[in-house]
Write a protein that holds these residues in place. Sequence first.
Motif, short mmCIF file in Angstrom:
data_model
loop_
_atom_site.label_atom_id
_atom_site.label_comp_id
_atom_site.label_asym_id
_atom_site.label_seq_id
_atom_site.Cartn_x
_atom_site.Cartn_y
_atom_site.Cartn_z
N ALA A 40 -9.37 6.47 6.50
CA ALA A 40 -8.61 6.64 5.25
C ALA A 40 -8.55 5.32 4.49
CB ALA A 40 -7.20 7.13 5.56
N LEU A 41 -8.07 5.40 3.26
CA LEU A 41 -7.78 4.20 2.48
C LEU A 41 -6.26 4.07 2.39
CD1 LEU A 41 -8.22 1.88 0.42
CD2 LEU A 41 -8.45 3.65 -1.36
N VAL A 42 -5.74 2.90 2.75
CA VAL A 42 -4.30 2.65 2.62
C VAL A 42 -4.09 1.60 1.53
CG1 VAL A 42 -2.23 1.79 3.77
CG2 VAL A 42 -3.82 3.28 5.01
N CYS A 43 -3.30 1.96 0.52
CA CYS A 43 -3.01 1.02 -0.57
C CYS A 43 -1.57 0.52 -0.40
CB CYS A 43 -3.14 1.71 -1.92
SG CYS A 43 -4.77 2.41 -2.20
N ILE A 44 -1.44 -0.77 -0.22
CA ILE A 44 -0.10 -1.35 -0.15
C ILE A 44 0.24 -1.86 -1.54
CG2 ILE A 44 1.41 -3.05 0.95
CD1 ILE A 44 -0.48 -3.01 3.37
N ALA A 66 -16.82 3.11 1.39
CA ALA A 66 -17.13 2.40 2.63
C ALA A 66 -16.72 3.22 3.85
CB ALA A 66 -16.39 1.06 2.64
N ASP A 67 -17.43 3.03 4.95
CA ASP A 67 -17.06 3.67 6.20
C ASP A 67 -15.87 2.95 6.81
OD1 ASP A 67 -18.98 5.60 6.12
OD2 ASP A 67 -20.49 4.38 7.15
N GLY A 68 -15.06 3.67 7.51
CA GLY A 68 -13.97 3.06 8.26
C GLY A 68 -12.70 2.88 7.44
N LEU A 69 -11.71 2.39 8.10
CA LEU A 69 -10.38 2.20 7.50
C LEU A 69 -10.39 1.00 6.55
CD1 LEU A 69 -7.29 2.82 7.47
CD2 LEU A 69 -7.10 1.45 9.54
N SER A 70 -9.84 1.20 5.36
CA SER A 70 -9.72 0.10 4.39
C SER A 70 -8.28 -0.05 3.96
CB SER A 70 -10.53 0.39 3.13
OG SER A 70 -11.88 0.63 3.42
N VAL A 71 -7.91 -1.28 3.66
CA VAL A 71 -6.60 -1.54 3.06
C VAL A 71 -6.82 -2.31 1.77
CG1 VAL A 71 -4.41 -2.76 3.29
CG2 VAL A 71 -5.37 -1.55 5.27
N ILE A 72 -6.23 -1.80 0.68
CA ILE A 72 -6.20 -2.58 -0.57
C ILE A 72 -4.75 -2.97 -0.80
CG2 ILE A 72 -6.62 -2.62 -3.05
CD1 ILE A 72 -8.65 -0.38 -2.68
N ILE A 73 -4.52 -4.27 -0.93
CA ILE A 73 -3.18 -4.75 -1.26
C ILE A 73 -3.15 -4.99 -2.76
CG2 ILE A 73 -1.47 -6.57 -0.87
CD1 ILE A 73 -2.96 -7.03 1.89
N PHE A 74 -2.47 -4.12 -3.50
CA PHE A 74 -2.29 -4.31 -4.94
C PHE A 74 -1.10 -5.23 -5.11
CE2 PHE A 74 -4.57 -0.24 -4.97
CZ PHE A 74 -5.50 -0.46 -5.99
N ARG A 75 -1.38 -6.46 -5.51
CA ARG A 75 -0.28 -7.45 -5.52
C ARG A 75 0.02 -7.96 -6.92
NH1 ARG A 75 -1.04 -11.66 -1.17
NH2 ARG A 75 0.00 -10.02 0.06
N ALA A 76 1.22 -7.66 -7.40
CA ALA A 76 1.75 -8.23 -8.65
C ALA A 76 3.26 -8.00 -8.62
CB ALA A 76 1.14 -7.54 -9.87
N PRO A 77 4.04 -8.96 -9.09
CA PRO A 77 5.49 -8.81 -8.98
C PRO A 77 6.03 -7.68 -9.85
CG PRO A 77 4.93 -10.79 -10.22
CD PRO A 77 3.66 -10.25 -9.68
N CYS A 78 7.10 -7.07 -9.36
CA CYS A 78 7.85 -6.06 -10.11
C CYS A 78 8.11 -6.58 -11.53
CB CYS A 78 9.18 -5.80 -9.40
SG CYS A 78 10.34 -4.79 -10.33
N ALA A 79 7.90 -5.72 -12.53
CA ALA A 79 8.07 -6.13 -13.93
C ALA A 79 9.47 -6.65 -14.21
CB ALA A 79 7.75 -4.96 -14.86
N LEU A 80 10.44 -6.15 -13.46
CA LEU A 80 11.82 -6.58 -13.70
C LEU A 80 12.11 -7.97 -13.11
CD1 LEU A 80 13.73 -3.24 -13.02
CD2 LEU A 80 12.95 -4.16 -15.20
N LEU A 81 11.17 -8.47 -12.30
CA LEU A 81 11.34 -9.83 -11.75
C LEU A 81 10.89 -10.89 -12.75
CD1 LEU A 81 9.96 -9.56 -8.08
CD2 LEU A 81 12.35 -9.82 -8.79
N ILE A 82 10.12 -10.44 -13.76
CA ILE A 82 9.56 -11.41 -14.71
C ILE A 82 10.54 -11.60 -15.86
CG2 ILE A 82 7.60 -11.89 -16.24
CD1 ILE A 82 5.97 -9.98 -14.37
N LYS A 83 11.14 -12.77 -15.89
CA LYS A 83 12.19 -13.01 -16.90
C LYS A 83 11.60 -13.33 -18.27
CE LYS A 83 15.54 -12.18 -14.15
NZ LYS A 83 15.83 -10.75 -14.13
N ASP A 84 10.51 -14.11 -18.30
CA ASP A 84 9.90 -14.45 -19.58
C ASP A 84 8.82 -13.43 -19.90
OD1 ASP A 84 11.45 -16.75 -19.94
OD2 ASP A 84 10.15 -17.85 -18.55
N LYS A 85 9.15 -12.48 -20.76
CA LYS A 85 8.19 -11.43 -21.09
C LYS A 85 7.07 -12.00 -21.94
CE LYS A 85 11.17 -8.50 -19.34
NZ LYS A 85 11.06 -8.31 -17.91
N ASP A 86 5.88 -11.42 -21.78
CA ASP A 86 4.77 -11.81 -22.64
C ASP A 86 4.98 -11.17 -24.02
OD1 ASP A 86 3.45 -13.44 -20.89
OD2 ASP A 86 2.35 -11.78 -19.96
N GLN A 87 4.19 -11.66 -24.96
CA GLN A 87 4.27 -11.15 -26.32
C GLN A 87 3.91 -9.66 -26.35
OE1 GLN A 87 2.66 -14.40 -28.61
NE2 GLN A 87 2.04 -12.90 -30.15
#
Lengths: 584, 198
Positions: free
Chosen positions: A430-434, A498-519
């Motif tokens: 399987a594919l596991v997405c964290i 791909a064959d076999g077990l895969s892990v994708i770590i989608f990493r980016a901070p929670c939008a509410l953790l970002i105090k300075d918003k982009d334009q």
Amino acid sequence: MTHTLLSGNEAAARGAWEAGASVGVGYPGTPSTQALEVFARMEHVYAEWAPNEKVALEVAAGASMGGARAFVTMKHVGVNVAADPLFTLAYTGVGGGLVIFVADDPGMHSSQNEQDSRNWGPFAHVPVLEPSDSSEALEFTRVAFDLSERFDVPVIVRSTTRISHSKGVVDVTGERRGQSATDYTKDIGKWVMMPGMARARRRVLDERMSELSAYAEDSPFNRVEMGDTSIGIVTSGVSYQYVREVLPDASVFKLGMVFPLPAEALKRFAASVERLVVVEEADPYLRTALRALGLHVADVALPPAGELSPGRVAAALGAGEPEVRPGVEGLPPRPPLMCPGCPHRGAYNALRKVKAIVTGDIGCYTLGALAPLASMDSCVCMGASVGMAHGMRLAGQGTERPVAAVIGDSTFAHSGVTGLIDLAYNGSDALVCILDNRITAMTGHQPNPVSGMTLQGRPVAEVDLEALCRSIGIERVRIVDPHDLDASERAVREEVAADGLSVIIFRAPCALLIKDKDQPYAVDDDLCTACGLCIRLGCPAISKGEDGKARIDVTLCVGCGDCVQVCRFSAIELTGPACDIGGV
Amino acid sequence: MTQVVTVMLAGVGGQGTILAADVLAKTAVAAGLDVKLSEVHGMAQRGGSVDTVVRFGEAVASPLTDPGGADHLVAFEMIEAARQVPFVKPDGRLLVNTRFIDPLPVLIGDLEPPTGVEEALVAQGAIFIDAEELACEAGSPKSANIVLLGALSTGLDFPVELWADVITTRVPAASIEFNLRAFELGRRACGEGGACLL
């Protein structure tokens, strides 16, 4: 003494502190979370978030065995996870007082099921107290520690959403009146539950229950309020308040201790009233118990599920119905949604591209099941996504549409990691997405083992998810920024191929953790072709105008740029700062 | 025994209903009353419908209310105002922020935007106020919730100083000034001769 407005959670935390609890452990879960957060800010206490409720109770059990008073907090479903130590701790008993604060969620405001934690009392043989307001939440939690030590047993304080998240006026003394119990003394007959010792402790448990039943008969937690004797109402928790609101003159047996029940006192009460009625939320726990005592309980039409309210109690007891204005028809529902800039959006966008069957989990990302992302196929319990993805593959799924699990960082640490070990061990492909957004978001931003910070703000090493996955034998592990939509899609396509077990770590901070918003971005009307691709991201800042073209609400847009990447006509561009546009 | 007053605050998760309810409840405590407040956290806060109930009087039992139970509904958004109309007592007061926030099914074009919401609210005797505009005038669009409290305050008996004291202790230090201004603008808008009573 101060007159303070406290929620049930805040009050319970104060009660634990006043009782001298020096160790607090829990796992966040609505509606219980603030109980431990508030406790953690009190003086002279140690408090931590454990990865899950089982570990929390085990840490507390050790603290109790070592002589400290320990306070444990969790939501109703957390007790399922902690049930293993709970049942045996009823055998061992405690050292320092051990109190488990459990908050149920009737009506499922923020839960996957409705469970009635009063049932743990007879099931696990532990006393259960049930406060009816914030004052009692403080008092009951405080006295629960004495009760725990006096009867050598863990004590559950059961709350519900309307106790935990209601505020009421409480007289707070600010005194820490309790004291920790004695030191640790070695006693394997008490603490080592192998069969020979456990059999002996089972007898202790039965003797203790007899003593507790005797105590319940004139326990200060229960109260009889005699009034009009044509009806006698047995009730507990917030239901008591609804009864008082609706029938202020009725005779009421208010139970503060719902296990064990005061059998003789209840029988006397039943004999003193003409009609005996039970008013309770969730399971027919009290009705069943009273009927088992041989009492005749009148049938009233209380709803079998969901929350009670004064109006529902009034309707069931025939106490009148108010005049009500007619409702407005045809209003669209307003389901909760992922925030603008939420990193989960990018992960779901990629999974949707490959038409994956997605086993889901518990957290903000559960919202990915709703339109327009509509990219999640299941949500059962904390950690279930991982094992279920494997199970789907075993059932033969995954040949036409790939199978993927999605699980958040905190949920992964809670109970996804054991599932992943299973997949690695048994050779799942399987594919596991964290979905690693660095925080436990849905419950209000509690730090967890990947956050690099403890509950009390101590910087600590982060769990290295990539190294952890590799260490259990998974070779295909990669980290992707979910805001890079192309890279996310590429990663998903490659890993499902791909064959076999895969892990994708989608990493980016929670939008509410970002105090300075982009334009913020805006849509160029001349370039927008009304194709709807950006709308399908389900960002609340993007709407479909009457002409079908996209509009971006500059006050909501945080400038994450996800929509810019899906637009094939370069119609989404940067604007000036929001305040210059004055679009509020 | 004095009558218990029930105020319901309805809006969309993230609009500041919880802070507003907290200020109201603390003002009632400061006035020496018994108070109960009921709110919901967790998933509902992620942009869903949110309602909070504050009840105060000499002695308050239930933290919850029912359709036909609210003396005041303070709606932070038009659709939520319409949704919660049945909660307002026939002789209750319905105070509505003129802001529309389309729910996601409407944003993505799955459902049509509701029609006739304003007319329905007018028919229900709603009092309208543009809280965001007044909040901007006060110094920050974020203080719209305090504008609405100012508007609500004209229908309650608490002295202005009591509200001001609670707001001062409850909002971040840097925002005290414009929140107090926001309260005053909301109060004026719904006070004697105020625009929203016209």
